[in-house]
Design an enzyme around this catalytic site. Structure first.
Site, PDB file in Angstrom:
ATOM      1  N   ASN A   1      34.267 -14.005  56.480  1.00  0.00           N
ATOM      2  CA  ASN A   1      33.058 -14.896  56.815  1.00  0.00           C
ATOM      3  C   ASN A   1      33.510 -16.317  56.689  1.00  0.00           C
ATOM      4  O   ASN A   1      32.827 -17.060  57.419  1.00  0.00           O
ATOM      5  CB  ASN A   1      31.801 -14.440  55.935  1.00  0.00           C
ATOM      6  CG  ASN A   1      30.684 -15.040  56.569  1.00  0.00           C
ATOM      7  OD1 ASN A   1      30.360 -14.446  57.543  1.00  0.00           O
ATOM      8  ND2 ASN A   1      30.209 -16.250  55.978  1.00  0.00           N
ATOM      9  N   ASP A   2      34.601 -16.698  55.852  1.00  0.00           N
ATOM     10  CA  ASP A   2      35.052 -17.835  55.951  1.00  0.00           C
ATOM     11  C   ASP A   2      35.449 -18.402  57.143  1.00  0.00           C
ATOM     12  O   ASP A   2      35.291 -19.386  57.575  1.00  0.00           O
ATOM     13  CB  ASP A   2      36.058 -18.266  54.783  1.00  0.00           C
ATOM     14  CG  ASP A   2      35.444 -18.517  53.360  1.00  0.00           C
ATOM     15  OD1 ASP A   2      34.228 -18.814  53.418  1.00  0.00           O
ATOM     16  OD2 ASP A   2      35.970 -18.560  52.394  1.00  0.00           O
TER      17      ASP A   2
END
Lengths: 395, 397
Positions: free
Chosen positions: B162-163
């Site tokens: 998700n980063d």
């Protein structure tokens, strides 16, 4: 007929979306930002309208979400008239997003770019246009395997695993939108369009956090035993984050960023076990070594009820994360208070809630998606100019 | 085709981000030609330019180091913000305001400026003060619960997915705001929520829940919404070697049968249809595994793909080093200039191949304050003496 948002950041940008499941998310990103995105369907309908899950009416929920905010045109590109319509549509656009449909239709891409010198053509393939794997078939699982996602997901006692839903193809999808907007900027500045190629394979490999770091710099990483970190469930490469099981649910627990404060919490509850023994302290004597710390945390977490434990951890500024199943996520008070959800209107008329967009632009707010209209607003056998007139691009 | 300026030539980015999500967004902007100035502030050391992790995400940027506890540094930052196209941060809300460089105060002097705030939970809402890293967001966004095997919710995706996705979405938002500025003449403030980035990826499960009340669960490598089998990762010869095989229709099944030598078990009538194969998929997986177990994973891949059956080795980072597709494009490439902290450093090229404005330059990540003089000279016309004075004073580092 739903149309683009007149106030969106990309209002007035004309896009032709010929993408399949590998890139459709990129078309969605542009459409949700207000671009006028025309999705071209073959006669017989877009196969992505037949992807589950489905509503009771039989309408595809998958399609309603991934084809949000589009307009739809049916073109039979196997006929000369249809091909001419497709070329006319592309020629009227600022950006064409393609994943092989132009070649399949026999459209001369070089001629298209020569005839429309400011046009941006984003071309998505699975493995690039050359090389021994160029013609390989790579649905989600195969793309995730070759692209390094699967080797990094799963536990020691499971096979390598894929992500859920379209997590894999969201990566090339987002790159499609970046390619389109960066090349559009270049075209605005210089008058020059261009072609941008990208492959799912490279896109995935660029988004694997530690994997390339392990390959290139493992000699410099104290925790690395070689160039590959074997898959090991949720335990992060740093050894400092892991999903642990509480009494009635799971929670992601980490000693980062303030292990001293966490240790103080354990001591407060008498749950520190032997963490204060000298042998478990790091060389500075300041905090327990990570491996033992995580073991003790696991025992402690197992005694907790997950919901109050999560809220207490956050109140103490520890970045723990309650593992929420989709129904709890759907009822999340934070997302509700932010007004995040949007309503999708399905072709049969039902209205279904779905995720909104993840960014909020102060001056060009995002419009809620319009209805996922049925296909066939224009007939592909009609003259090309009739197709353009139908969608309002003839001016 | 001719090669022109990079797509983002002339775009100035003031980058206050740290760790992964923000730096990945600005790395993409820097690759495409934006002048990204990474600001390291003493008040917030973040991760150090000496670490391999930092080196991974901070190529193609310049480095400016300030002691933001000092008023002189705040004043300098203010002047930089007035000349920036983009100001991007992932601090908690209010940090830039306290430094006197919040959006409302800067836009009066620089109405075209675009501010991007990339926080974990977003700035409004009852959980907005919650602290998060990517594994936190994976848990809260439904990703951890849905990636894994049935009956377990403690696996999830094995890296900070998700980063990266937050970084990609940050870049999309910046580019969209630049396009909007072309017609409106004004910039704007963008608030990005990493939770909302992540929660989008379980969209099929959320829509299914809202429409039908069904609660999805982790399903291993089975496709929860499609009828396809065999579909999984199968063990091969060697230590922890696997091949993914994804039979998506009956024709591919017929081809796989041929590749396997049309064994007796595969002729079972129940396997003639996808529904029949799915109904008996665990036994089917066992039979396919028995076939793959002693074979080389790449051999299975080659034989399957030659017959039109989707298959691919579960590649590790080490496999990437000999990946023929990556070799064909020189995707993984050494950076010429040695990096002071790690020595030889490397780049995975931006996956976007622009025909007229190709990205060809990959510059190593910079050390703390290494570009103080160049940046302040270019952006503010400051002379070398003035910069040296600031460094001696200590507000520049």
């Amino acid at each position: 007929m739903p149309g683009p948002s007149p106030n969106g950041a990309l209002a007035g940008v004309r896009v032709i979306d010929l993408l399949d499941e590998r890139g459709i998310y990129g078309g969605k990103l542009l459409a949700d930002l207000g671009a006028d995105v025309i999705r071209v369907e073959a006669r017989g309908g877009d196969p992505l309208r037949r992807r589950g899950p489905f509503a009771a009416s039989g309408d595809s929920l998958w399609h309603a979400y991934y084809a949000s905010n589009r307009r739809f045109v049916t073109i039979d590109a196997t006929t000369d008239g249809g091909r001419a319509s497709l070329v006319a549509l592309c020629g009227g656009a600022d950006v064409v997003l393609d994943a092989g449909a132009l070649a399949t239709a026999g459209v001369d891409e070089g001629a298209l770019l020569r005839d429309h010198p400011a046009l941006v053509l984003v071309s998505l393939t699975s493995f690039g246009r050359e090389g021994p794997w160029a013609d390989y078939l790579a649905p989600d699982l195969v793309a995730a395997a070759l692209g390094g996602v699967a080797a990094t997901t799963g536990d020691v006692d499971t096979p390598p695993l894929r992500g859920f839903g379209e997590m894999t193809f969201a990566v090339p999808g987002a790159y499609v939108a970046i390619a389109a907007l960066a090349a559009l900027r270049h075209a605005r500045e210089t008058g020059e369009g261009q072609r941008v190629d990208l492959s799912v394979h490279e896109a995935l490999a660029s988004c694997l956090e530690h994997v390339l770091m392990w390959l290139w710099y493992h000699d410099r990483l104290p925790m690395a035993l070689g160039p590959v970190l074997p898959r090991r469930g949720s335990l992060h490469w740093s050894d400092a984050y892991e999903v642990m099981n509480a009494r009635d649910g799971a929670i992601m627990v980490t000693i980062t960023p303030d292990p001293q404060a966490l240790l103080a919490w354990l001591v407060e509850e008498g749950a520190q076990q032997d963490l204060l023994d000298e042998r478990y302290l790091d060389p500075t004597g300041a905090r327990p070594i990570t491996g033992r710390f995580m073991e003790v945390l696991k025992d402690w977490v197992a005694t907790k009820h997950v919901e109050p434990f999560f809220f207490e951890s956050q109140a103490r500024h520890h970045p723990f994360g309650w593992v929420l199943p989709p129904d709890r996520l759907a009822d999340n008070p934070h997302l509700e208070a932010r007004g995040w959800w949007v309503e999708h209107t399905l072709p049969a008329g039902d209205v279904v809630r779905g995720p909104g967009v993840p960014y909020h632009l102060s001056e060009t707010p995002i419009a809620a998606p319009g209805a996922a209209a049925p296909a066939a607003q224009a007939d592909g056998d009609a003259a090309a100019d009739a197709v353009l007139r139908e969608i309002g691009w003839d001016a | 085709m001719s090669s022109g300026p990079l797509p983002l030539a002339g775009v100035r980015v003031l980058d206050f981000t740290h760790v992964l999500a923000g730096p990945f967004a600005t790395r993409i902007l820097g690759d495409m030609g934006a002048d990204v100035v990474k600001v390291n502030s003493a008040a917030r050391p973040g991760n150090t330019p000496l670490s391999a992790y930092y080196v991974m995400w901070n190529r193609n940027k310049r480095a400016l180091a300030l002691d933001m506890a000092r008023d002189e540094a705040k004043a300098l930052c203010r002047r930089l913000c007035e000349r920036a196209d983009i100001v991007i941060d992932n601090f908690s809300a209010g940090v830039l305001d306290r430094w006197g460089i919040g959006y409302e105060s800067v836009r009066a002097a620089n109405p075209g400026v675009i501010y991007v705030a990339m926080s974990g939970m977003g700035e409004r809402g009852p959980w907005s003060s919650f602290v998060t890293y990517a594994p936190t967001v994976h848990a809260l966004a439904g990703i951890t619960a849905l990636v894994g095997v049935p009956g377990r919710e403690d696996i999830g995706i094995g890296f900070s997915y998700n980063d990266h996705l937050s970084g990609l979405h940050g870049a999309v938002a910046v580019l969209a705001a630049l396009e909007a500025r072309r017609s409106t003449g004004s910039g704007q403030r963008i608030e990005l929520s990493q939770l909302e980035v992540g929660a989008q990826f379980v969209a099929p499960a959320l829509l299914d829940y809202f429409a039908n009340g069904r609660v999805a669960e982790a399903s291993g490598n089975d496709l929860p919404y499609d009828v396809a089998a065999p579909h999984g990762c199968y063990p091969c010869a060697g230590d922890d070697r696997w091949v993914a095989i994804a039979v998506m229709d009956d024709a591919q099944w017929a081809s796989l049968r041929t590749v396997m030598g049309d064994p007796e078990w595969a002729r079972d009538e129940r396997y003639a249809t996808a529904a029949g194969r799915v109904a008996d998929r665990r036994a089917l997986d066992g039979s396919v595994s028995a076939w793959t177990r002693d074979l080389d994973a790449y051999e299975v891949q080659t034989r399957c793909q030659a017959a039109g059956v989707p298959a691919g080795v579960v590649q590790t980072g080490l496999d990437f080093a000999s990946d023929p597709q990556f070799s064909a494009t020189d995707f993984l490439t050494p950076i010429a200039e040695p990096q002071p902290a790690v020595g030889q450093s490397y780049a995975d090229r931006l996956p976007l191949r622009f025909s007229r404005s190709p990205v060809t330059e990959y510059r190593r990540s910079r050390m703390l304050g290494e570009d103080n003089a160049a940046v302040l000279g270019d952006w503010l016309d400051m002379g070398a003496d003035e910069v040296a004075g600031g460094e001696a004073e200590g507000y520049l580092r």
